[in-house]
Scaffold this motif. Structure first.
Motif, short mmCIF file in Angstrom:
data_model
loop_
_atom_site.label_atom_id
_atom_site.label_comp_id
_atom_site.label_asym_id
_atom_site.label_seq_id
_atom_site.Cartn_x
_atom_site.Cartn_y
_atom_site.Cartn_z
N ARG A 30 0.85 -1.19 0.00
CA ARG A 30 0.00 0.00 0.00
C ARG A 30 0.88 1.24 0.00
O ARG A 30 1.86 1.32 0.73
CB ARG A 30 -0.91 0.02 1.21
CG ARG A 30 -1.91 -1.13 1.21
CD ARG A 30 -2.87 -1.03 2.39
NE ARG A 30 -3.71 -2.20 2.47
CZ ARG A 30 -4.81 -2.40 1.78
NH1 ARG A 30 -5.19 -1.47 0.93
NH2 ARG A 30 -5.52 -3.49 1.91
N THR A 33 -3.33 5.71 -1.16
CA THR A 33 -4.54 4.97 -1.54
C THR A 33 -4.23 3.91 -2.59
O THR A 33 -5.09 3.11 -2.94
CB THR A 33 -5.63 5.90 -2.09
OG1 THR A 33 -5.14 6.57 -3.25
CG2 THR A 33 -6.08 6.91 -1.03
N ASP A 48 -5.99 2.07 -7.61
CA ASP A 48 -6.20 3.08 -6.58
C ASP A 48 -7.32 2.55 -5.69
O ASP A 48 -8.44 2.33 -6.15
CB ASP A 48 -6.60 4.41 -7.20
CG ASP A 48 -6.70 5.52 -6.18
OD1 ASP A 48 -6.58 5.26 -4.97
OD2 ASP A 48 -6.89 6.67 -6.59
N ALA A 50 -8.93 3.98 -3.32
CA ALA A 50 -9.88 4.96 -2.78
C ALA A 50 -11.29 4.61 -3.22
O ALA A 50 -11.52 4.07 -4.29
CB ALA A 50 -9.52 6.36 -3.26
#
Length: 186
Positions: A30, A33, A48, A50
């Motif tokens: 990670r 995000t 991503d 998010a």
């Protein structure tokens, strides 16, 4: 990364499970995000992580038609589709060619104005807006929506066919999907 796939928002967990089953249990890296899955066989997938937007607008426009939608909570809340004839290229020469070019331009302007009117009516001011279809026509539609809080074009461009209702429904799913970048081994 060599190719990109769209994974629908609600199917990401299952996609990761199938990726793990094919390539072995990955190491999850990670970075903010960003998420990268590194499998023992060398396959990598990055996306991503998010949460995708829940509220946004969609404007799909091509010569001949448009589809506009307002999305709330990830679901299509309001929509409108329409058609406008825009003549194609002609091989006529001289004055005829110029006359047809003016006609095409006028027809394209009418399409842009009709689409912009729908956008002003159903897409909330200041919304994030995903576009698809013809980029110059999309830009012209957003430009026509002056006098309001500017709409914010999303970075992701939606590849779509004819702007019809079914295309709009697929565009909602694609706008909320994760773009997963895969290397050659994945």
């Amino acid at each position: 990364m060599t190719r990109t796939v769209l994974v629908p928002h609600d199917r990401l967990a299952g996609w990761v499970e199938r990726f793990s089953a094919r390539h072995g249990e990955p190491v999850v890296v990670r970075d903010g995000t960003g998420v990268t899955l590194q499998s023992p066989d060398g396959a990598e997938a990055a996306y991503d992580g998010a949460e995708p937007p829940g509220d946004f607008g969609i404007v799909l426009v091509r010569r001949g038609g448009y589809a506009v939608g307002s999305v709330e909570g990830g679901a299509l809340a309001a929509h409108k589709t329409g058609t406008r004839y825009v003549q194609g290229q002609t091989k006529a020469g001289g004055w005829s060619q110029q006359r047809y070019a003016r006609r095409r331009a006028n027809q394209a302007d009418a399409l842009v104005e009709a689409c912009a009117e729908v956008v002003r009516r159903i897409v909330p001011e200041g919304s994030l807006v995903f576009g698809g279809g013809d980029r110059p026509l999309f830009a012209a539609v957003l430009e026509q929506c002056d006098g309001r809080t500017p709409l914010v074009p999303a970075q992701r461009w939606l590849e779509v066919g004819d702007p019809k209702f079914v295309t709009l429904l697929k565009a909602v799913v694609d706008a909320r999907a994760y773009e997963v970048r895969l290397n050659a081994l994945a």
